[in-house]
Design a protein around this motif. Structure first.
Motif, PDB file in Angstrom:
ATOM      1  N   UNK A  91       0.829  -1.207   0.000  1.00  0.00           N
ATOM      2  CA  UNK A  91       0.000   0.000   0.000  1.00  0.00           C
ATOM      3  C   UNK A  91       0.861   1.254   0.000  1.00  0.00           C
ATOM      4  N   UNK A  92       1.910   1.255   0.819  1.00  0.00           N
ATOM      5  CA  UNK A  92       2.796   2.421   0.863  1.00  0.00           C
ATOM      6  C   UNK A  92       3.441   2.659  -0.502  1.00  0.00           C
ATOM      7  N   UNK A  93       3.836   1.583  -1.185  1.00  0.00           N
ATOM      8  CA  UNK A  93       4.418   1.726  -2.529  1.00  0.00           C
ATOM      9  C   UNK A  93       3.393   2.305  -3.501  1.00  0.00           C
ATOM     10  N   UNK A  94       2.165   1.791  -3.448  1.00  0.00           N
ATOM     11  CA  UNK A  94       1.129   2.298  -4.345  1.00  0.00           C
ATOM     12  C   UNK A  94       0.757   3.747  -4.023  1.00  0.00           C
ATOM     13  N   UNK A  95       0.745   4.117  -2.747  1.00  0.00           N
ATOM     14  CA  UNK A  95       0.451   5.519  -2.415  1.00  0.00           C
ATOM     15  C   UNK A  95       1.433   6.447  -3.133  1.00  0.00           C
ATOM     16  N   UNK A  96       2.693   6.019  -3.232  1.00  0.00           N
ATOM     17  CA  UNK A  96       3.701   6.821  -3.939  1.00  0.00           C
ATOM     18  C   UNK A  96       3.370   6.908  -5.432  1.00  0.00           C
ATOM     19  N   UNK A  97       2.978   5.786  -6.025  1.00  0.00           N
ATOM     20  CA  UNK A  97       2.677   5.761  -7.459  1.00  0.00           C
ATOM     21  C   UNK A  97       1.432   6.582  -7.795  1.00  0.00           C
ATOM     22  N   UNK A  98       0.546   6.745  -6.815  1.00  0.00           N
ATOM     23  CA  UNK A  98      -0.734   7.437  -7.039  1.00  0.00           C
ATOM     24  C   UNK A  98      -0.740   8.862  -6.498  1.00  0.00           C
ATOM     25  N   UNK A  99       0.417   9.345  -6.062  1.00  0.00           N
ATOM     26  CA  UNK A  99       0.468  10.649  -5.387  1.00  0.00           C
ATOM     27  C   UNK A  99      -0.063  11.789  -6.246  1.00  0.00           C
ATOM     28  N   UNK A 100       0.092  11.681  -7.563  1.00  0.00           N
ATOM     29  CA  UNK A 100      -0.403  12.739  -8.443  1.00  0.00           C
ATOM     30  C   UNK A 100      -1.865  12.539  -8.824  1.00  0.00           C
ATOM     31  N   UNK A 101      -2.454  11.417  -8.390  1.00  0.00           N
ATOM     32  CA  UNK A 101      -3.859  11.124  -8.696  1.00  0.00           C
ATOM     33  C   UNK A 101      -4.760  11.541  -7.550  1.00  0.00           C
ATOM     34  N   UNK A 102      -4.351  11.209  -6.315  1.00  0.00           N
ATOM     35  CA  UNK A 102      -5.201  11.463  -5.152  1.00  0.00           C
ATOM     36  C   UNK A 102      -4.324  11.531  -3.903  1.00  0.00           C
ATOM     37  N   UNK A 103      -4.604  12.455  -2.978  1.00  0.00           N
ATOM     38  CA  UNK A 103      -3.861  12.477  -1.715  1.00  0.00           C
ATOM     39  C   UNK A 103      -4.237  11.272  -0.852  1.00  0.00           C
ATOM     40  N   UNK A 104      -3.336  10.865   0.027  1.00  0.00           N
ATOM     41  CA  UNK A 104      -3.620   9.731   0.914  1.00  0.00           C
ATOM     42  C   UNK A 104      -3.492  10.144   2.379  1.00  0.00           C
ATOM     43  N   UNK A 105      -3.831   9.216   3.243  1.00  0.00           N
ATOM     44  CA  UNK A 105      -3.961   9.533   4.671  1.00  0.00           C
ATOM     45  C   UNK A 105      -2.695   9.333   5.484  1.00  0.00           C
ATOM     46  N   UNK A 106      -1.585   8.909   4.880  1.00  0.00           N
ATOM     47  CA  UNK A 106      -0.390   8.553   5.635  1.00  0.00           C
ATOM     48  C   UNK A 106       0.274   9.786   6.255  1.00  0.00           C
TER      49      UNK A 106
END
Length: 303
Positions: free
Chosen positions: A72-87
């Motif tokens: 999940x942490x890896x995917x949050x990085x890949x999706x950072x320009x798509x949507x903000x995350x809660x980390x």
């Protein structure tokens, strides 16, 4: 143990108050200087528990919590320009290191946001019945494993623990969260699946469908919980994709198939808890989770 019982004995964590235990994750609130739980952050701990058919199985999968968290942490990085995350931070107590993250506390949407790029599972069953999935009409002639013309948003209810989520027409999502939020959740869910498949394709994996969760921070939607993991998505080896039957997978579909096979001796309609998984099924399930992590990230999994 059924999913309605969740985890009766969450591990104690000094400096944190236990808030809730779900099928797979345990939530804790950090304590402030006065010893009171903070209301702006949560510690999200992924366990090795595995759920299937609305039961928490008696057989944990070693390292599963760490695989889900790290992926999940890896995917949050890949999706950072798509949507903000809660980390907020991965600086967590040592006893949960590698399988926990400190996150922002959000107002969660009461909707399971699902997107499908291929037809299978519950979506296939709906389609066979009436040609729709969550109210979305699909072309005729599709079979198990068919690629859809475009990924579609097929939300479901967020049922209480131990009960089944139900398909949810888009109009009901609008009624639940408002038109602007519903539209944004739909578009982001589809965008996450599309980006996921763009990246996974280079690693020889097809992501058939995925479920994501969003929370509100003010008026903004924030991606929460987990994303594009073997628990929340169906991963198929691209070189073995063949529509017309159940596809081989890197996810917990492998466990579901064993549970419904004659070898398990379990009747899904009985209402009884599933049996303990054999050691070889546990080991092969762990191997599938680890392989999905390593193929997607290009990293060697280190427990």
């Amino acid at each position: 143990m059924t999913s309605s019982q969740a985890d009766p004995s969450p591990e104690p964590l000094p400096g944190y108050a236990h808030v809730y235990s779900g099928k797979v994750r345990d939530l804790y609130a950090p304590l402030d200087a006065s010893g009171a739980p903070r209301d702006d952050q949560l510690l999200l701990v992924a366990s090795d528990r595995l759920s299937a058919f609305d039961f928490i199985l008696d057989s944990p999968i070693p390292d599963k919590g760490a695989v889900l968290t790290q992926l999940s942490l890896w995917w949050f990085e890949q999706l950072a320009d798509v949507v903000p995350n809660h980390v907020v931070s991965t600086d967590v107590p040592p006893q949960v290191a590698g399988r926990a993250v400190l996150v922002r506390r959000l107002s969660m949407l009461p909707v399971e946001c699902v997107a499908r790029a291929y037809l299978t599972g519950g979506g296939l069953r709906e389609y066979v019945t009436d040609g729709h999935v969550s109210g979305v009409p699909l072309p005729g002639g599709l079979v198990d494993g068919s690629r859809l013309p475009e990924p579609v948003f097929t939300p479901s209810t967020k049922a209480p623990v131990g009960e089944h989520d139900q398909p949810m027409p888009y109009a009901d999502v609008v009624a639940a969260v408002g038109e602007r939020t519903a539209e944004r959740a739909r578009d982001l869910t589809v965008a996450i699946l599309k980006r996921g498949n763009e990246i996974a394709a280079d690693r020889g994996i097809l992501i058939a469908d995925t479920k994501v969760e969003f929370g509100l921070e003010g008026d903004s939607l924030v991606l929460a919980d987990e994303v594009l993991t073997p628990d929340s998505s169906r991963f198929w080896p691209a070189d073995q994709w063949e529509p017309g039957h159940t596809q081989p997978s890197f996810d917990k579909e492998f466990v579901r198939e064993w549970l419904t096979s004659p070898g398990s001796g379990w009747d899904k309609a009985s209402g009884q808890a599933p049996p303990k998984l054999p050691d070889d099924v546990v080991e092969r399930t762990r191997a599938k989770y680890v392989e999905a992590y390593e193929r997607l990230t290009g990293r060697t999994f280190a427990p």
